[in-house]
Design an enzyme around this catalytic site. Structure first.
Site, PDB file in Angstrom:
ATOM      1  CE  LYS A 249      -3.104   2.600   3.034  1.00 56.51           C
ATOM      2  NZ  LYS A 249      -3.759   2.643   4.370  1.00 56.51           N
ATOM      3  CG  ASP A 254      -5.793   8.239   4.454  1.00 57.83           C
ATOM      4  OD1 ASP A 254      -6.613   8.828   3.715  1.00 57.83           O
ATOM      5  OD2 ASP A 254      -6.103   7.338   5.242  1.00 57.83           O
ATOM      6  CE  LYS A 261      -6.548   8.883   7.900  1.00 56.25           C
ATOM      7  NZ  LYS A 261      -7.014   7.731   8.682  1.00 56.25           N
ATOM      8  CG  ASP A 272      -2.071   5.424   5.175  1.00 55.89           C
ATOM      9  OD1 ASP A 272      -1.974   4.417   5.892  1.00 55.89           O
ATOM     10  OD2 ASP A 272      -3.136   5.752   4.627  1.00 55.89           O
ATOM     11  CG  ASP A 331      -9.962   7.342   6.823  1.00 56.69           C
ATOM     12  OD1 ASP A 331      -8.908   7.455   6.167  1.00 56.69           O
ATOM     13  OD2 ASP A 331      -9.994   7.391   8.074  1.00 56.69           O
ATOM     14  CD  GLU A 333      -6.796   5.326   2.426  1.00 62.82           C
ATOM     15  OE1 GLU A 333      -5.649   5.012   2.791  1.00 62.82           O
ATOM     16  OE2 GLU A 333      -7.732   5.532   3.211  1.00 62.82           O
ATOM     17  NE  ARG A 335     -10.649  -1.419   3.979  1.00 58.34           N
ATOM     18  CZ  ARG A 335     -11.237  -1.598   5.162  1.00 58.34           C
ATOM     19  NH1 ARG A 335     -12.419  -2.207   5.234  1.00 58.34           N
ATOM     20  NH2 ARG A 335     -10.657  -1.173   6.264  1.00 58.34           N
TER      21      ARG A 335
END
Length: 481
Positions: A249, A254, A261, A272, A331, A333, A335
């Site tokens: 990933k 993010d 968030k 992230d 959020d 995102e 996956r």
């Protein structure tokens, strides 16, 4: 897969100078003057103290040294030089022994060359910890280098430890670099530099070409950023060897997207892309050791930003695999971008497909920052991963791909929802979501890492961390070495 740049500018190659200097930790041609480090526990200290020269013994007693774990005492010689170092470890019978405890030494000792005078609990891990503890992130502020070198203990494979330490340094450097200097383009440059070093093939699909080449979820997550999303693709090794594919990933920052968030949750979101950093570290180890694999590394690199064209809750996208995905939460995102990359990887039917990502807060709630969960339906692989994690002091804990929870991903209007409305079992439902995109790989392993050390520990400075990569490298070395 053809290169496609959509007019994107060429990024300045990312340099990982700190990790490449790891080899200097070891003094391979030591002189006779290396200062001995004696490891002591509360159980052994009295005997060690009794064997010290009278002056050194009196100095130790005057300083109240009692071999407390992590305590370090330098004993003077008659000429004022350091005669010896005594360092405290946990007792053999202790319920918990930090095998990386010697990783504190580079930050405690004066500059010089040292050697182990006796064996710590695990000599190889102690030497590795010494190297990992020498890491400093110096891109923006010059940090004082420890100036401490270690004579490799007898029987230690210096090249192997250096390889692992360098890879950990690479992962740490990538994660520690803030998002203004580590966007999708810079992450691709780091991967390209690694590919060039080892003669690997490198491709990258950028921007709108993602939709033209059927990576709609990667494009959807990254399209609101001014920095174009991309799919990084590195391949190396003999095509006749077993296929091992790593997917990481690469969300370089993010915000949470429109499901924004809070500021506290956004504070360390430069990390992230920790999954991408760790698969690159793992790839470095694999290629440097020349394991007998056909390696492929896939990194969906995006920034989950907020803009007028950002993807929205309840939007529906048809994924590369053909599954319609309803957006329950922007959020969730990570996956989404992994799903398209996993679908591509699965098309090759690899022998082993591994994905890593900083995916869920639920994993941290369940297991904390130091113990990432892993998922697989391969019982042999699960046992091997758990064993390698323990042997490498790279902790991992298996959680189940619990079939009854799969129904929580149901959508009334699409094939699957990316984020169930409930708050239970978030790491498990994320793993179950990703499992929908893996059918043909012989074996699949999913790891939900944190990629960050919240407060410094021996050999593990505060900041970006290499997690799971060392354990998986040991597994690959055993299977394909």
């Amino acid at each position: 897969m053809a290169n496609s740049h959509s007019g994107a500018s060429v990024a300045v190659p990312f340099q990982w100078k700190a990790s490449r200097s790891m080899h200097s930790v070891f003094e391979t041609a030591p002189g006779p003057s290396a200062v001995p480090i004696t490891f002591a526990t509360k159980a052994t200290w009295d005997a060690i103290c009794a064997d010290l020269p009278a002056q050194a013994r009196q100095f130790a007693l005057a300083n109240g040294f009692a071999a407390k774990p992590g305590a370090c005492l330098t004993l003077p010689a008659s000429d004022g030089q350091i005669a010896q170092v005594v360092f405290g470890l946990e007792d053999e019978t202790s319920k918990y022994r930090d095998l990386f405890r010697p990783g504190s030494l580079p930050g405690l000792l004066p500059a010089g060359v040292y050697r182990f005078a006796n064996a710590p609990h695990d000599t190889r891990l102690a030497a590795l910890a010494f190297a990992l503890g020498s890491y400093r992130f110096q891109r923006y502020r010059k940090a004082d280098a420890p100036g401490v070198k270690l004579v490799p203990p007898d029987g230690i494979d210096v090249a192997a430890i250096t390889r692992i330490a360098e890879a950990a340094g690479l992962a740490r450097d990538l994660i520690n670099t803030p998002a203004n200097d580590m966007g999708p383009e810079e992450l691709a440059s780091a991967a390209q530099e690694l590919a060039q070093r080892f003669g690997a093939k490198f491709d990258c699909i950028v921007g709108d070409d993602l939709t033209r080449q059927n990576f709609p979820l990667i494009h959807a997550v990254g399209m609101a950023s001014s920095r174009a999303p991309r799919l990084i693709d590195l391949s190396w090794g003999d095509p006749a060897h077993p296929k091992v594919t790593l997917v990481g990933k690469g969300v370089c920052f993010d915000t949470g997207g429109l499901d924004l968030k809070p500021s506290s949750g956004m504070l360390i979101m430069k990390k992230d892309m920790g999954g991408a950093a760790n698969v690159l570290a793992l790839a470095l180890m694999v290629m440097d050791a020349r394991l007998k694999v056909r390696l492929r590394v896939l990194i969906p690199a995006v920034e989950n930003a907020v803009a007028g064209n950002a993807f929205r809750p309840l939007d529906i996208f048809t994924s590369r695999k053909g599954l319609g995905v309803e957006i329950g939460n922007t959020d969730a995102e990570g996956r989404l971008v992994l799903a398209d990359a996993l679908a591509l990887a699965d098309e090759e039917k690899p022998d082993l497909l591994i994905d890593m990502g900083t995916l869920t807060g639920a994993a941290r709630v369940a297991l904390g920052p130091d113990l990432p969960p892993f998922y697989t339906n391969d019982e042999t692989l699960a046992l091997d991963v758990a064993r390698c994690a323990k042997e490498e002091n790279d902790p991992l804990w298996r959680l189940p791909l619990w079939p009854p929870y799969d129904a929580w991903l149901d959508s009334k209007v699409a094939d699957i929802n990316n984020a169930p409305s409930g708050t239970f079992a978030g790491s498990i439902t994320c793993a179950l979501f990703l499992q929908r995109f893996v059918e043909d790989a012989k074996t699949w392993l999913h790891v939900d890492i944190y990629g960050w050390t919240p407060s410094a520990k021996p050999a593990r400075p505060e900041g970006g961390e290499c997690q799971a990569a060392r354990a998986i490298y040991k597994l690959l070395s055993e299977r394909y070495g």
